[in-house]
Design a protein around this motif. Sequence first.
Motif, PDB file in Angstrom:
ATOM      1  N   PHE A  81      -0.903   5.418   8.643  1.00 15.55           N
ATOM      2  CA  PHE A  81      -1.117   5.223   7.203  1.00 15.55           C
ATOM      3  C   PHE A  81      -1.984   3.991   6.958  1.00 15.55           C
ATOM      4  O   PHE A  81      -2.880   3.989   6.104  1.00 15.55           O
ATOM      5  CB  PHE A  81       0.237   5.096   6.504  1.00 15.55           C
ATOM      6  CG  PHE A  81       0.158   4.976   5.004  1.00 15.55           C
ATOM      7  CD1 PHE A  81       0.007   6.100   4.203  1.00 15.55           C
ATOM      8  CD2 PHE A  81       0.259   3.739   4.394  1.00 15.55           C
ATOM      9  CE1 PHE A  81      -0.052   5.982   2.816  1.00 15.55           C
ATOM     10  CE2 PHE A  81       0.203   3.604   3.009  1.00 15.55           C
ATOM     11  CZ  PHE A  81       0.038   4.743   2.219  1.00 15.55           C
ATOM     12  N   ALA A  82      -1.720   2.922   7.720  1.00 16.62           N
ATOM     13  CA  ALA A  82      -2.511   1.692   7.594  1.00 16.62           C
ATOM     14  C   ALA A  82      -3.969   1.945   7.969  1.00 16.62           C
ATOM     15  O   ALA A  82      -4.891   1.444   7.306  1.00 16.62           O
ATOM     16  CB  ALA A  82      -1.920   0.599   8.467  1.00 16.62           C
ATOM     17  N   ARG A  83      -4.199   2.714   9.026  1.00 13.64           N
ATOM     18  CA  ARG A  83      -5.576   3.027   9.424  1.00 13.64           C
ATOM     19  C   ARG A  83      -6.268   3.849   8.345  1.00 13.64           C
ATOM     20  O   ARG A  83      -7.444   3.609   8.028  1.00 13.64           O
ATOM     21  CB  ARG A  83      -5.562   3.800  10.749  1.00 13.64           C
ATOM     22  CG  ARG A  83      -5.143   2.963  11.936  1.00 13.64           C
ATOM     23  CD  ARG A  83      -5.471   3.656  13.244  1.00 13.64           C
ATOM     24  NE  ARG A  83      -4.815   2.995  14.370  1.00 13.64           N
ATOM     25  CZ  ARG A  83      -5.209   1.875  14.936  1.00 13.64           C
ATOM     26  NH1 ARG A  83      -6.284   1.255  14.468  1.00 13.64           N
ATOM     27  NH2 ARG A  83      -4.553   1.346  15.951  1.00 13.64           N
ATOM     28  N   LYS A  84      -5.560   4.809   7.777  1.00 13.58           N
ATOM     29  CA  LYS A  84      -6.134   5.649   6.722  1.00 13.58           C
ATOM     30  C   LYS A  84      -6.625   4.802   5.557  1.00 13.58           C
ATOM     31  O   LYS A  84      -7.660   5.073   4.959  1.00 13.58           O
ATOM     32  CB  LYS A  84      -5.094   6.660   6.243  1.00 13.58           C
ATOM     33  CG  LYS A  84      -5.560   7.509   5.063  1.00 13.58           C
ATOM     34  CD  LYS A  84      -4.465   8.431   4.572  1.00 13.58           C
ATOM     35  CE  LYS A  84      -4.918   9.187   3.315  1.00 13.58           C
ATOM     36  NZ  LYS A  84      -3.841  10.069   2.786  1.00 13.58           N
ATOM     37  N   HIS A  85      -5.872   3.739   5.248  1.00 13.38           N
ATOM     38  CA  HIS A  85      -6.215   2.891   4.108  1.00 13.38           C
ATOM     39  C   HIS A  85      -6.984   1.636   4.523  1.00 13.38           C
ATOM     40  O   HIS A  85      -7.137   0.707   3.725  1.00 13.38           O
ATOM     41  CB  HIS A  85      -4.957   2.562   3.312  1.00 13.38           C
ATOM     42  CG  HIS A  85      -4.380   3.761   2.611  1.00 13.38           C
ATOM     43  ND1 HIS A  85      -4.891   4.231   1.427  1.00 13.38           N
ATOM     44  CD2 HIS A  85      -3.387   4.609   2.960  1.00 13.38           C
ATOM     45  CE1 HIS A  85      -4.210   5.309   1.057  1.00 13.38           C
ATOM     46  NE2 HIS A  85      -3.290   5.557   1.975  1.00 13.38           N
ATOM     47  N   GLN A  86      -7.441   1.620   5.767  1.00 14.89           N
ATOM     48  CA  GLN A  86      -8.350   0.600   6.279  1.00 14.89           C
ATOM     49  C   GLN A  86      -7.812  -0.828   6.136  1.00 14.89           C
ATOM     50  O   GLN A  86      -8.548  -1.755   5.779  1.00 14.89           O
ATOM     51  CB  GLN A  86      -9.720   0.732   5.601  1.00 14.89           C
ATOM     52  CG  GLN A  86     -10.361   2.099   5.835  1.00 14.89           C
ATOM     53  CD  GLN A  86     -11.724   2.238   5.169  1.00 14.89           C
ATOM     54  OE1 GLN A  86     -11.906   1.849   4.015  1.00 14.89           O
ATOM     55  NE2 GLN A  86     -12.690   2.780   5.901  1.00 14.89           N
ATOM     56  N   LEU A  87      -6.534  -0.995   6.439  1.00 16.62           N
ATOM     57  CA  LEU A  87      -5.952  -2.335   6.446  1.00 16.62           C
ATOM     58  C   LEU A  87      -6.331  -3.067   7.728  1.00 16.62           C
ATOM     59  O   LEU A  87      -6.587  -2.428   8.753  1.00 16.62           O
ATOM     60  CB  LEU A  87      -4.429  -2.246   6.303  1.00 16.62           C
ATOM     61  CG  LEU A  87      -3.899  -2.311   4.867  1.00 16.62           C
ATOM     62  CD1 LEU A  87      -4.410  -1.154   4.035  1.00 16.62           C
ATOM     63  CD2 LEU A  87      -2.377  -2.335   4.848  1.00 16.62           C
ATOM     64  N   PRO A  88      -6.370  -4.391   7.701  1.00  9.28           N
ATOM     65  CA  PRO A  88      -6.768  -5.157   8.892  1.00  9.28           C
ATOM     66  C   PRO A  88      -5.744  -5.069  10.021  1.00  9.28           C
ATOM     67  O   PRO A  88      -4.535  -5.146   9.786  1.00  9.28           O
ATOM     68  CB  PRO A  88      -6.858  -6.596   8.370  1.00  9.28           C
ATOM     69  CG  PRO A  88      -6.934  -6.491   6.891  1.00  9.28           C
ATOM     70  CD  PRO A  88      -6.190  -5.252   6.519  1.00  9.28           C
TER      71      PRO A  88
ATOM     72  N   THR B 259       0.823  -1.205   0.000  1.00  8.68           N
ATOM     73  CA  THR B 259       0.000   0.000   0.000  1.00  8.68           C
ATOM     74  C   THR B 259       0.863   1.262   0.000  1.00  8.68           C
ATOM     75  O   THR B 259       0.534   2.254  -0.650  1.00  8.68           O
ATOM     76  CB  THR B 259      -0.950  -0.002   1.212  1.00  8.68           C
ATOM     77  OG1 THR B 259      -1.681  -1.234   1.231  1.00  8.68           O
ATOM     78  CG2 THR B 259      -1.938   1.142   1.147  1.00  8.68           C
ATOM     79  N   VAL B 260       1.984   1.216   0.722  1.00  6.51           N
ATOM     80  CA  VAL B 260       2.937   2.337   0.685  1.00  6.51           C
ATOM     81  C   VAL B 260       3.422   2.567  -0.742  1.00  6.51           C
ATOM     82  O   VAL B 260       3.495   3.704  -1.229  1.00  6.51           O
ATOM     83  CB  VAL B 260       4.130   2.084   1.630  1.00  6.51           C
ATOM     84  CG1 VAL B 260       5.227   3.138   1.421  1.00  6.51           C
ATOM     85  CG2 VAL B 260       3.680   2.084   3.086  1.00  6.51           C
ATOM     86  N   MET B 261       3.734   1.494  -1.447  1.00  8.77           N
ATOM     87  CA  MET B 261       4.200   1.600  -2.827  1.00  8.77           C
ATOM     88  C   MET B 261       3.111   2.146  -3.743  1.00  8.77           C
ATOM     89  O   MET B 261       3.368   3.029  -4.577  1.00  8.77           O
ATOM     90  CB  MET B 261       4.657   0.230  -3.335  1.00  8.77           C
ATOM     91  CG  MET B 261       5.280   0.268  -4.724  1.00  8.77           C
ATOM     92  SD  MET B 261       5.678  -1.381  -5.374  1.00  8.77           S
ATOM     93  CE  MET B 261       4.079  -1.856  -6.020  1.00  8.77           C
ATOM     94  N   ASP B 262       1.896   1.647  -3.578  1.00  9.01           N
ATOM     95  CA  ASP B 262       0.805   1.988  -4.505  1.00  9.01           C
ATOM     96  C   ASP B 262       0.104   3.303  -4.179  1.00  9.01           C
ATOM     97  O   ASP B 262      -0.408   3.976  -5.075  1.00  9.01           O
ATOM     98  CB  ASP B 262      -0.249   0.868  -4.500  1.00  9.01           C
ATOM     99  CG  ASP B 262       0.232  -0.398  -5.196  1.00  9.01           C
ATOM    100  OD1 ASP B 262       1.249  -0.340  -5.918  1.00  9.01           O
ATOM    101  OD2 ASP B 262      -0.423  -1.441  -5.009  1.00  9.01           O
TER     102      ASP B 262
END
Length: 299
Positions: A128-135, A110-113
């Motif tokens: 960043f993970a929370r922003k993109h709703q990762l588990p 996700t960081v890459m994309d």
Amino acid sequence: MFTIAIHGGAGSATHANTSAQQEADYLKGLDEALHAGYEILAKGGTALDAVERSVMALEDIPLFNAGRGAVFTSDEKHEMDAAVMCGKTLRAGAVSAISNIKNPVQLARTVMDKSENVLLTGIGAIEFARKHQLPFEDDTYYFTEKRKQELLQAKEQSSELNTGKGTVGAVALDTSGNLAVATSTGGLTNKKYGRVGDSPIIGSGTYANNQTCAVSCTGDGEYLMRLVAAYDISCYMEYRQLGLQEACMALIDKLTALGGEGGLIAMDKHGHVQLVFNCESMLRAWKNHHGEGETKIWQ
């Protein structure tokens, strides 16, 4: 034409500490993870998707030192690192010192994309993970009795145990001729001070370039960083015109000369595979479009 190879770490398994049942479990886990990525390639999917999927599968299996099976730090937490790289574009994404992310390799992708960055660390990476709703998962998800006992042993010896050699990784070549790599790790048992190893460092533990090769390293991270190991193999191929096998063995010779232990999986643009190491074991598997391949643990 397509090929995929994976590893579940070098040096973490020894004949002395591995029962027949554990050996069977390792082989089963490797086969499952290999199949997860292979299936994507067989359907015409990308090498990037394949390596991400295989590494996610390894992260979900408590046997391996990544994701759910990550080792304990000195303060009984889990700090995980991961990286991905695309051989076609040289784009890369990596995260380090992260906690409670279910699949660190998914965050690296996700960081890459989804960002202009390559490496995000700690609290920022988690935001960043929370922003993109990762588990996410709570601490209990990562608990295994084996890892806790390894921590207690390390504390008794006042050392950082290299059970962290259980890093996982994957390299692949897809039907479009593109290479990709992914690596993920829980680091060292009893690690302190936010230590980060080679896995999320592009060029050290993880590197891919369509012109040369894709490489995922495992083992003594400090030595692999000093050697810029993954990129060094690519350089041998690009600038000295060495073949994949020669380039990989040259790196292993350097690692051995420095006193480091470890190994790597590598693949060139023709789908040739090398799975090399200088210690007792490297959990590994590979398979090509013909169905040729193998799954092994020992030298």
